[in-house]
Design a protein around this motif. Structure first.
Motif, mmCIF file in Angstrom:
data_model
loop_
_atom_site.group_PDB
_atom_site.id
_atom_site.type_symbol
_atom_site.label_atom_id
_atom_site.label_comp_id
_atom_site.label_asym_id
_atom_site.label_seq_id
_atom_site.Cartn_x
_atom_site.Cartn_y
_atom_site.Cartn_z
ATOM 1 N N ARG A 1 0.785 -1.237 0.000
ATOM 2 C CA ARG A 1 0.000 0.000 0.000
ATOM 3 C C ARG A 1 0.812 1.280 0.000
ATOM 4 O O ARG A 1 0.267 2.352 -0.212
ATOM 5 C CB ARG A 1 -0.923 0.008 1.224
ATOM 6 C CG ARG A 1 -1.983 -1.074 1.224
ATOM 7 C CD ARG A 1 -2.671 -1.152 2.561
ATOM 8 N NE ARG A 1 -1.715 -1.501 3.628
ATOM 9 C CZ ARG A 1 -2.044 -1.676 4.895
ATOM 10 N NH1 ARG A 1 -3.296 -1.503 5.273
ATOM 11 N NH2 ARG A 1 -1.136 -2.013 5.794
ATOM 12 N N GLY A 2 2.089 1.201 0.288
ATOM 13 C CA GLY A 2 2.898 2.413 0.313
ATOM 14 C C GLY A 2 2.817 3.125 1.653
ATOM 15 O O GLY A 2 2.371 2.584 2.658
ATOM 16 N N LEU A 3 3.266 4.371 1.647
ATOM 17 C CA LEU A 3 3.279 5.177 2.869
ATOM 18 C C LEU A 3 1.871 5.544 3.305
ATOM 19 O O LEU A 3 1.017 5.844 2.481
ATOM 20 C CB LEU A 3 4.060 6.479 2.646
ATOM 21 C CG LEU A 3 5.583 6.454 2.632
ATOM 22 C CD1 LEU A 3 6.094 7.849 2.291
ATOM 23 C CD2 LEU A 3 6.138 5.992 3.966
ATOM 24 N N SER A 4 1.658 5.570 4.616
ATOM 25 C CA SER A 4 0.422 6.132 5.158
ATOM 26 C C SER A 4 0.566 7.648 5.234
ATOM 27 O O SER A 4 1.663 8.195 5.059
ATOM 28 C CB SER A 4 0.161 5.574 6.558
ATOM 29 O OG SER A 4 1.161 6.032 7.460
ATOM 30 N N ASP A 5 -0.526 8.332 5.514
ATOM 31 C CA ASP A 5 -0.445 9.782 5.709
ATOM 32 C C ASP A 5 0.509 10.111 6.853
ATOM 33 O O ASP A 5 1.324 11.043 6.754
ATOM 34 C CB ASP A 5 -1.830 10.366 5.992
ATOM 35 C CG ASP A 5 -2.723 10.363 4.757
ATOM 36 O OD1 ASP A 5 -2.176 10.274 3.632
ATOM 37 O OD2 ASP A 5 -3.958 10.441 4.923
ATOM 38 N N PHE A 6 0.413 9.348 7.942
ATOM 39 C CA PHE A 6 1.319 9.582 9.062
ATOM 40 C C PHE A 6 2.754 9.275 8.661
ATOM 41 O O PHE A 6 3.699 9.958 9.093
ATOM 42 C CB PHE A 6 0.906 8.735 10.264
ATOM 43 C CG PHE A 6 1.745 8.983 11.486
ATOM 44 C CD1 PHE A 6 1.584 10.141 12.227
ATOM 45 C CD2 PHE A 6 2.701 8.061 11.894
ATOM 46 C CE1 PHE A 6 2.362 10.387 13.356
ATOM 47 C CE2 PHE A 6 3.480 8.288 13.023
ATOM 48 C CZ PHE A 6 3.306 9.460 13.751
ATOM 49 N N GLY A 7 2.932 8.259 7.827
ATOM 50 C CA GLY A 7 4.267 7.919 7.354
ATOM 51 C C GLY A 7 4.924 9.064 6.603
ATOM 52 O O GLY A 7 6.138 9.284 6.714
ATOM 53 N N ARG A 8 4.133 9.811 5.865
ATOM 54 C CA ARG A 8 4.682 10.984 5.166
ATOM 55 C C ARG A 8 5.198 12.014 6.166
ATOM 56 O O ARG A 8 6.259 12.628 5.972
ATOM 57 C CB ARG A 8 3.616 11.587 4.250
ATOM 58 C CG ARG A 8 3.233 10.678 3.100
ATOM 59 C CD ARG A 8 2.088 11.231 2.249
ATOM 60 N NE ARG A 8 1.778 10.318 1.169
ATOM 61 C CZ ARG A 8 2.402 10.306 -0.003
ATOM 62 N NH1 ARG A 8 3.367 11.169 -0.238
ATOM 63 N NH2 ARG A 8 2.051 9.430 -0.931
ATOM 64 N N HIS A 9 4.462 12.183 7.245
ATOM 65 C CA HIS A 9 4.912 13.119 8.285
ATOM 66 C C HIS A 9 6.196 12.618 8.952
ATOM 67 O O HIS A 9 7.064 13.422 9.323
ATOM 68 C CB HIS A 9 3.816 13.322 9.326
ATOM 69 C CG HIS A 9 2.611 14.055 8.811
ATOM 70 N ND1 HIS A 9 2.692 15.324 8.254
ATOM 71 C CD2 HIS A 9 1.301 13.713 8.779
ATOM 72 C CE1 HIS A 9 1.488 15.725 7.897
ATOM 73 N NE2 HIS A 9 0.623 14.761 8.198
ATOM 74 N N VAL A 10 6.317 11.304 9.106
ATOM 75 C CA VAL A 10 7.528 10.739 9.695
ATOM 76 C C VAL A 10 8.732 11.029 8.802
ATOM 77 O O VAL A 10 9.796 11.447 9.282
ATOM 78 C CB VAL A 10 7.372 9.226 9.934
ATOM 79 C CG1 VAL A 10 8.720 8.596 10.321
ATOM 80 C CG2 VAL A 10 6.341 8.963 11.026
ATOM 81 N N VAL A 11 8.587 10.819 7.503
ATOM 82 C CA VAL A 11 9.683 11.115 6.573
ATOM 83 C C VAL A 11 10.073 12.586 6.666
ATOM 84 O O VAL A 11 11.264 12.932 6.737
ATOM 85 C CB VAL A 11 9.297 10.743 5.128
ATOM 86 C CG1 VAL A 11 10.341 11.248 4.135
ATOM 87 C CG2 VAL A 11 9.124 9.229 4.997
ATOM 88 N N GLU A 12 9.079 13.460 6.696
ATOM 89 C CA GLU A 12 9.359 14.899 6.789
ATOM 90 C C GLU A 12 10.067 15.245 8.096
ATOM 91 O O GLU A 12 10.990 16.074 8.117
ATOM 92 C CB GLU A 12 8.054 15.685 6.663
ATOM 93 C CG GLU A 12 7.449 15.607 5.261
ATOM 94 C CD GLU A 12 6.000 16.064 5.215
ATOM 95 O OE1 GLU A 12 5.421 16.341 6.290
ATOM 96 O OE2 GLU A 12 5.443 16.138 4.090
ATOM 97 N N ALA A 13 9.673 14.596 9.194
ATOM 98 C CA ALA A 13 10.315 14.858 10.477
ATOM 99 C C ALA A 13 11.758 14.345 10.493
ATOM 100 O O ALA A 13 12.653 15.004 11.041
ATOM 101 C CB ALA A 13 9.512 14.212 11.605
ATOM 102 N N LEU A 14 11.986 13.176 9.903
ATOM 103 C CA LEU A 14 13.350 12.664 9.815
ATOM 104 C C LEU A 14 14.228 13.608 9.006
ATOM 105 O O LEU A 14 15.385 13.871 9.365
ATOM 106 C CB LEU A 14 13.346 11.261 9.200
ATOM 107 C CG LEU A 14 12.690 10.164 10.049
ATOM 108 C CD1 LEU A 14 12.534 8.880 9.242
ATOM 109 C CD2 LEU A 14 13.498 9.893 11.320
#
Length: 357
Positions: free
Chosen positions: A157-170
């Motif tokens: 399924r790919g990244l979740s919406d929260f996962g996108r925020h995690v990438v941005e925070a990293l």
């Protein structure tokens, strides 16, 4: 080669796997750093191998421990290990620390996760981990989590919406985004989203061995095109037989170089330097380990009771020297070998990590 290159293992272990507390199948499943054995042999073997730095796995990866609390505890455990062995080990926060480790004859220890589930639903935990010295965060393990799908998640399924925020925070905290173990869509979406280059610290090439833990040429190419890094592991997934050899490692490195370019490929062995002494006893225990992983839903396609999680003819204190020899026989020049053994990871770190952290 006339001199040993700067050897940096993008994913490995500091452990004496022959010690009782390091060898049990249950211990391997729970992934607790307190069950590692960093003893005189561990350190002597690491030095003898020429290793300059290694990204080790700490924190929650799988099992029934509370992810956030366990991860904080693991960071404390490793801080204690580094303090106890300060003459031999150096905690790595910056590229300068990698150079310092080499200059001072110590082993640089890069703190990394193999699962970001410990972030929970609190994005501020990324800042907490970064402040505590975590420099690499792998988004998923084999299974899906709330950030994205792992390589064994059937939906891809790919990244979740929260996962996108995690990438941005990293990105915001200069932490490497590691896409090892991720599903294909998760990898492609994270690589495209990330403002800084991403990595696949330990993988193989799916074009050579079509298994989920290996990466497609599309994934490899995208990561490299954005300035990222790909580390080839010494794992059974390099061969469909499950019995990978040193020759397979060379083939996967060569394929990755052809796809990514020689500036973006390195090594992430996913194993220790110290060899297992009693292979017969280890094989007997391996069946239990594989069964436990399968029952916990964290195993990968290609794992079997007879597939050793390392390359039999590329292990021990001579593993890096042997790889250098094999690459030389393949026609690789010294400069390219130096890049693969560590320079490319160093340069990648320079593109991601802040000068001070």
């Amino acid at each position: 080669m006339n001199s040993t290159p700067m050897i940096i293992n993008a994913l490995g272990q500091l452990d004496n796997p022959n010690a009782p507390r390091s060898a049990g199948a249950a211990a391997q499943l729970n992934q607790s750093s307190e069950q590692l054995t960093i003893d005189a042999r561990t350190l002597a073997d690491a030095h003898a191998s020429g290793l300059i730095a290694v990204n080790i796995t700490l924190g929650y990866t799988m099992g029934d421990l509370p992810p956030y609390e366990h991860t904080l505890h693991e960071i404390d455990v490793w801080d204690g290990i580094v303090r106890e062995h300060a003459a031999d080990l150096l905690k790595v926060r910056t590229v300068a620390d990698l150079h310092r480790a080499r200059e001072e004859g110590r082993i640089g220890v890069v703190y990394g996760f193999q699962n970001a589930v410990a972030v929970g639903e609190d994005i501020d935990r990324v800042a907490t981990f970064a402040e505590l010295g975590v420099r690499v965060v792998q988004l998923t393990y084999n299974q899906a989590n709330h950030i994205g799908d792992g390589s064994m998640a059937p939906a891809n399924r790919g990244l979740s919406d929260f996962g996108r925020h995690v990438v941005e925070a990293l990105n915001a905290h200069d932490v490497m985004v590691d896409l090892s173990h991720s599903g294909e869509r998760t990898c492609l979406e994270a690589a495209a989203l990330s403002r800084t280059p991403v990595s696949i610290n330990h993988t193989g090439c799916r074009a050579l061995a079509d298994l989920p833990r290996n990466k497609t040429d599309e994934e490899l190419r995208l990561v490299a095109s954005r300035g990222g890094f790909v580390g080839i592991y010494f794992m059974p997934f390099l061969s469909l037989s499950g019995h990978a050899t040193a020759a397979d490692v060379v083939e996967h490195i060569d394929h990755a170089v052809n796809v990514c370019g020689e500036d973006h490929v390195g090594i992430g062995t996913d194993g220790p330097v110290t060899s297992i002494d009693d292979l017969d006893a280890y094989r007997a225990d391996l069946a239990e380990h594989v069964a436990l992983r399968r029952a916990a839903g964290v195993g990968a396609a290609g794992e079997r009771a007879d597939t050793l999680p390392f390359v039999l003819d590329l292990r021990g204190v001579d593993q890096f020297r042997e790889l250098i020899h094999l690459l030389e026989r393949r026609g690789y020049r010294s400069e390219r070998i130096e890049k693969i053994l560590g320079r490319n990871f160093l340069d990648y770190a320079d593109r991601v990590w802040a000068a001070t952290a």
